[in-house]
Design an enzyme around this catalytic site. Sequence first.
Site, PDB file in Angstrom:
ATOM      1  N   LYS A   8      70.556  97.993 -56.625  1.00  0.00           N
ATOM      2  CA  LYS A   8      70.927  96.498 -56.951  1.00  0.00           C
ATOM      3  C   LYS A   8      71.905  96.311 -57.297  1.00  0.00           C
ATOM      4  CE  LYS A   8      68.276  92.743 -56.729  1.00  0.00           C
ATOM      5  NZ  LYS A   8      67.221  93.076 -55.687  1.00  0.00           N
ATOM      6  N   GLY A  21      59.829  77.004 -59.683  1.00  0.00           N
ATOM      7  CA  GLY A  21      61.570  77.858 -58.925  1.00  0.00           C
ATOM      8  C   GLY A  21      61.750  77.446 -57.414  1.00  0.00           C
ATOM      9  N   GLY A  40      63.810  77.746 -55.292  1.00  0.00           N
ATOM     10  CA  GLY A  40      64.537  78.362 -54.218  1.00  0.00           C
ATOM     11  C   GLY A  40      64.201  78.947 -52.684  1.00  0.00           C
ATOM     12  N   VAL A  51      63.206  81.634 -51.760  1.00  0.00           N
ATOM     13  CA  VAL A  51      62.142  81.910 -51.170  1.00  0.00           C
ATOM     14  C   VAL A  51      60.741  80.546 -52.708  1.00  0.00           C
ATOM     15  CG1 VAL A  51      60.068  83.718 -52.501  1.00  0.00           C
ATOM     16  CG2 VAL A  51      62.686  84.294 -51.480  1.00  0.00           C
TER      17      VAL A  51
END
Length: 371
Positions: A100, A204, A206, A208
Amino acid sequence: MNAIIDLARAIPAAATAPALTSLFGLPDEPPHERVLLVADPASGLKAILAVHSTARGPAFGGCRFWNYADEASALTDALRLAQGMSLKNAMADLPFGGGKAVILKPAGWRNDAAEREALFAAFGRAVQSLGGAYITAEDVGTTTADMRQVQQHTGFVSGIPRDGAFGGDPSPKTAWGVFVAIEAGVMRHLQRNSLDGVRVAIQGLGAVGMHLAQFLHDAGATLVVADVNPVRVDEARARFGAEVLPVEQILSAEVDVLAPCALGAVLNSASIPTLRSRIVAGAANNQLATPADGDALHARGILYLPDYLVNAGGIVSVAREYRGEGEEKAVMTEVSRIRERVLELLDRATASGQTPARASDAWARSKLRAA
């Protein structure tokens, strides 16, 4: 590229000082293979590229662009995310290891187009410097346009729209994997054969989170949502008839399923006692602050479906794109296998007497050892 330091090679393996050994990996875990710090004063880039394992193949994982409180927080995030990618790629049976990258958002960031291009050009050169040990893609705060800029400087990148070929934004695939995992969890834990009328809280909205909301809405679920962006909240209310809660209340919403789709470590000793959901299954990485928090959820009778199992749809998508194997229908079929893996995990947990989180870790780590 200025000031590139490969920590896992530059610091002697025998170093024992706590301040140094913490740079290699996470507490009580084997060290990461490589940790690269990159600083490029011309663009303002400060990035950490963490390669956890290449046992199954090159480390594959996205690049996060975030406003971290400090450099230590960014390092911790990179290390946790990279380890999570090793487990995720292993569980998805992909021929890749885990890695990552995180980019620390520069002070006074204006998101000027030229400024952003320079930043991601420098990041692309950093990825190239690892010679293929790490392959990058989108994550929180990064876009397909950013990956196009990275592509100008390295071929070790995916998640890019391609004319006449499979590729691009993996967020719909991530959302689909979470959706089928929720279906499986509801069927097994709640003994319900459909999502019709099931209350789901999404933390959330966003890329996704909004795709997940669409899939759940289409299946008849009732949505409760929260996001720091009021535009996204208004969109969810208009499109899905979603109930809106303040961000500080969403985790404790009285729902059947809680889907964390923002940042990690939201399931911790402070939040878990307040939960009023029966299942937790979401797209955010590293939702558990510590492994013990999975035990705490289980003790409360809450089914936790490990994030690296259920949110693997995105990495499946970019991995197939990178290998030139992608085709929409085939990739969606592969992502849908997350449903069967969830059911197998629950069977394994029952047979072993472990919590689902512990059983999942054991399963994933056995795949890494086999490699």
